[in-house]
Design a protein around this motif. Structure first.
Motif, PDB file in Angstrom:
ATOM      1  N   LEU A 285       0.827  -1.206   0.000  1.00 15.00           N
ATOM      2  CA  LEU A 285       0.000   0.000   0.000  1.00 15.00           C
ATOM      3  C   LEU A 285       0.859   1.252   0.000  1.00 15.00           C
ATOM      4  CD1 LEU A 285      -2.671   1.494   0.201  1.00 15.00           C
ATOM      5  CD2 LEU A 285      -2.663   1.082   2.668  1.00 15.00           C
ATOM      6  N   ASN A 286       1.927   1.264   0.781  1.00 17.85           N
ATOM      7  CA  ASN A 286       2.813   2.426   0.814  1.00 17.85           C
ATOM      8  C   ASN A 286       3.402   2.711  -0.564  1.00 17.85           C
ATOM      9  OD1 ASN A 286       2.393   2.769   3.553  1.00 17.85           O
ATOM     10  ND2 ASN A 286       4.169   1.544   4.137  1.00 17.85           N
ATOM     11  N   GLN A 287       3.815   1.663  -1.258  1.00 23.16           N
ATOM     12  CA  GLN A 287       4.382   1.854  -2.590  1.00 23.16           C
ATOM     13  C   GLN A 287       3.333   2.362  -3.564  1.00 23.16           C
ATOM     14  OE1 GLN A 287       7.680   1.478  -3.274  1.00 23.16           O
ATOM     15  NE2 GLN A 287       7.185   2.394  -5.268  1.00 23.16           N
ATOM     16  N   LEU A 288       2.096   1.873  -3.427  1.00 22.43           N
ATOM     17  CA  LEU A 288       1.023   2.342  -4.293  1.00 22.43           C
ATOM     18  C   LEU A 288       0.725   3.820  -4.048  1.00 22.43           C
ATOM     19  CD1 LEU A 288      -1.167   1.615  -6.383  1.00 22.43           C
ATOM     20  CD2 LEU A 288      -2.649   0.954  -4.483  1.00 22.43           C
ATOM     21  N   ALA A 316      -5.433   7.710   3.421  1.00 18.54           N
ATOM     22  CA  ALA A 316      -4.430   8.272   2.513  1.00 18.54           C
ATOM     23  C   ALA A 316      -4.692   7.882   1.068  1.00 18.54           C
ATOM     24  CB  ALA A 316      -3.035   7.808   2.932  1.00 18.54           C
ATOM     25  N   LEU A 317      -5.378   6.768   0.863  1.00 19.55           N
ATOM     26  CA  LEU A 317      -5.686   6.318  -0.488  1.00 19.55           C
ATOM     27  C   LEU A 317      -6.828   7.111  -1.099  1.00 19.55           C
ATOM     28  CD1 LEU A 317      -4.597   4.016  -2.341  1.00 19.55           C
ATOM     29  CD2 LEU A 317      -6.478   2.605  -1.509  1.00 19.55           C
ATOM     30  N   LEU A 318      -7.688   7.682  -0.258  1.00 21.22           N
ATOM     31  CA  LEU A 318      -8.898   8.346  -0.731  1.00 21.22           C
ATOM     32  C   LEU A 318      -8.750   9.854  -0.847  1.00 21.22           C
ATOM     33  CD1 LEU A 318     -11.523   6.365   1.405  1.00 21.22           C
ATOM     34  CD2 LEU A 318     -10.730   5.875  -0.900  1.00 21.22           C
ATOM     35  N   ARG A 319      -7.614  10.391  -0.478  1.00 21.68           N
ATOM     36  CA  ARG A 319      -7.480  11.849  -0.487  1.00 21.68           C
ATOM     37  C   ARG A 319      -7.346  12.347  -1.921  1.00 21.68           C
ATOM     38  NH1 ARG A 319      -2.726  13.750  -2.047  1.00 21.68           N
ATOM     39  NH2 ARG A 319      -0.747  12.679  -1.590  1.00 21.68           N
TER      40      ARG A 319
END
Length: 643
Positions: A285-288, A316-319
């Motif tokens: 997830l961090n790399q994505l 953090a993925l939805l911002r």
């Protein structure tokens, strides 16, 4: 390249490689076995002793080796001692035939080749395996870090927005992304930037993946597709490597679209897992996150992801800057269902009586996948009945099968069980007709389907997105109608367990009215239960902490609602007892009645069926009784004895 050619067929490649290895091994064996004719090597002193004994018949003398044959026929070899000049004299003295042997050319080269060929074979096999792993795109042991994203081409079955119906708002938002890819200057000249990503949110079967395929068909740009679970492996760091490799492939094909299905498999909240927080999924997830919006910009790459669990995704993925927009793909309304049915019906030969609007009205809550399954089931039913066209009857039967399960016509029911089922369903139907807020009756049947022995199906006249108190109270009364009919007709001691699902539904509805929707005068508009983790109603509920008095009051209010519904159903059926007998006897004879037939029966006292009953096939088998034939005018009947 044609896949049938040897260069493109992996099986042919494998056969050629293993054939070459087999031939090389044969060469090695033959090279070593060619020396076997010379016989065993004996010491030079033993050779001279055997010559002196007269055992040697003939020899060939070479520069580095002497080959000979004994008088008994055995062969041997020996290495001569340098400087021995008396050998020929010894051979002459004992009548041994001797001759010179020409030097072997390339002997040293053959020896070296024989010694090194096995190692060369091992190195060659290892090199070939590594090349195959690299070409396999990460499918082998050394290719863990390779991305498993597949490039979708038109050969896979091109889908366009014309094939997507019933979700117009979601389609319009994604059409804008396609337009940006086609003509980016149109947006950039006004300061607009291409969106980084779009998240498709919706319950299963609503068409998220179909929308993504339509984007691929419309955009005319490379389209990579991958599942969220394809990133995660048991080794830490593999998923991050696959994300990097996926974006490297996307950069080479930019502008392009990358579709990640079921992104919740890799995009869940960080820090909520077991064990070390720096685990494989979180590194992935961090790399994505970095690839989508980090120091290095990935221009021209749009990420489209799909999930039915947006509540578990990491914030953090939805911002903005990562998934710039969230597109909700809802369950279609009646207009959407009609359009979806029309799309799927294009592949099916239809009879003139098929009306998509009627079918759409009778399938509230169906997703696009459910409607596609409905059309397929109708086509299969028509094929089993040897029909050339799919008629409305097949769609009705398919809808019943999808919603209620297949008919269990082989079930053996006693006459008493069938009579109780008929009165139970008649009680539901009569209470529903006498409750103004209840939905209209579509069909009533006593044919067993799934786990139910009978069913009264009600269909709303339009899609409802909220419910009023009067409709909820009407639904409670209808749910109690079956149990009340059993009590009135068969007595308190003869009620059956057939009302278990009705009681469960009524209890759950009354609990929600009291604890979640604020419809209790004593408790007021307060929430006493909250929904557990889930999406679109999926998941359980949990009662909040409260005092013992509050919990007792909640249980008391739930009991009051259900008891009032029971009393209301009892009043209706007592006042309509003759109609209850009339409707139950009609259901015993015809097994299935439509909503219009029930109204005609209760208003005019008869049903006029010119030909066959609504149901098709053989009737439900009963133990020791026969079913009256349908297809005649029914004018009611007498009440059973003791009613």
């Amino acid at each position: 390249m044609n896949d049938d050619q040897p260069n493109g067929n992996p099986w042919v490649k494998s056969l050629l490689v293993w054939g070459g290895i087999f031939l090389a091994l044969l060469m090695v064996v033959s090279m070593f076995s060619s020396r076997g004719d010379a016989g065993p090597i004996i010491p030079y002193s033993d050779f001279r002793a055997k010559v002196a004994e007269g055992s040697v018949d003939a020899v060939e003398i070479g520069e580095n080796r002497i080959d000979g044959k004994m008088k008994n026929g055995d062969s041997f070899s020996t290495v001569p001692v340098p400087g021995d000049t008396t050998l020929t004299q010894l051979l002459q003295a004992h009548d041994v035939k001797y001759a010179g042997k020409a030097a072997e050319e390339g002997n040293l080269l053959i020896y070296i080749l024989a010694q090194t060929l096995p190692f060369l074979l091992i190195v060659g096999i290892a090199f070939f395996a590594l090349r195959q792993v690299q070409k396999g795109g990460g499918s082998g042991a050394m290719g863990f870090g390779k991305s498993k994203a597949k490039l979708l081409t038109e050969r896979s079955g091109r889908v366009t927005f014309a094939d997507v119906a019933g979700i117009d708002e979601a389609r319009e938002e994604l059409e804008e992304i396609v337009e940006f890819l086609r003509d980016p200057q149109r947006f950039s000249k006004l300061g607009g930037q291409i969106p980084k990503g779009a998240l498709l949110v919706g319950s299963p079967g609503t068409g998220k993946t179909l929308l993504a395929r339509a984007i691929a068909g419309e955009a005319g740009v490379p389209f990579f597709t991958i599942s969220g679970s394809d990133f995660v492996e048991m080794f830490v760091g593999v998923g991050a490597s696959r994300v990097r490799d996926m974006f490297e492939q996307a950069k080479k094909n930019a502008p392009c679209i990358v579709f990640i299905d079921e992104i919740d498999a890799v995009g869940r909240h960080r820090g909520h897992g077991l064990g070390n927080s720096n685990d494989e999924r979180e590194q992935t997830l961090n790399q994505l996150l970095v690839e989508m919006d980090g120091f290095e910009a990935n221009e021209g790459i749009i990420i489209i992801a799909a999930t039915n669990r947006p509540d578990v995704l990491d914030p953090a993925l939805l911002r903005p800057g990562r998934f710039d927009r969230q597109v909700v793909v809802p369950v279609p309304d009646i207009e959407g269902r009609e359009k979806i049915l029309e799309v799927h019906m294009k592949k099916v030969p239809l009879a003139p009586d098929v009306n998509p609007r009627v079918i759409a009205r009778g399938t509230p809550g169906f997703s696009g996948a459910d409607l596609a399954n409905l059309v397929n089931e109708a086509a299969l039913l028509a094929a089993r009945r040897n029909k050339r066209l799919v008629a409305m009857q097949e769609f009705e039967d398919a809808k019943d099968k999808v919603m209620m399960g297949a008919e269990r016509r082989s079930m053996v029911m006693t006459e008493d069980e069938k009579k109780m089922t008929a009165y139970h369903e008649a009680g539901h139907a009569l209470v529903s007709l006498n409750e103004p807020a209840s939905d209209p009756i579509h069909k009533a049947t006593i044919i067993p389907r799934g786990r139910a022995l009978g069913m009264v199906m009600r269909l709303p006249e339009r899609d409802s997105y909220s419910y009023h108190r009067d409709k909820m109270l009407a639904n409670l009364s209808v749910a109690m109608g079956g149990r009340v009919a059993e009590e009135l007709i068969f007595g308190h001691d003869k009620v059956s367990s057939g009302a278990s699902s009705d009681i469960q539904y009524a209890t759950g509805l009354a609990r929600n009215m009291v604890t979640r929707w604020g419809m209790s005068d004593k408790l007021g508009p307060l929430q006493y239960e909250e929904q557990q983790e889930g999406y679109l109603g999926m998941g359980g509920s949990q009662r909040l902490m409260g005092s013992d008095e509050t919990n007792k009051l909640i249980d008391s209010e739930i009991r009051v609602l259900v008891d009032d519904a029971h009393k209301r159903a009892t009043q209706i059926l007592n006042s309509e007892i003759d109609k209850l007998h009339l409707l139950a006897n009609a259901m015993l004879e015809y097994e299935t009645l439509s909503g219009d037939e029930i109204k005609d029966l209760l208003e005019h006292g008869e049903i006029d069926r010119p030909s066959e009953p609504v149901t098709t096939g053989k009737p439900v088998r009963t133990a020791g009784s026969s079913i009256p034939k349908a297809g005649k005018r029914f004018s009611g009947g007498t009440a059973p004895q003791g009613a």
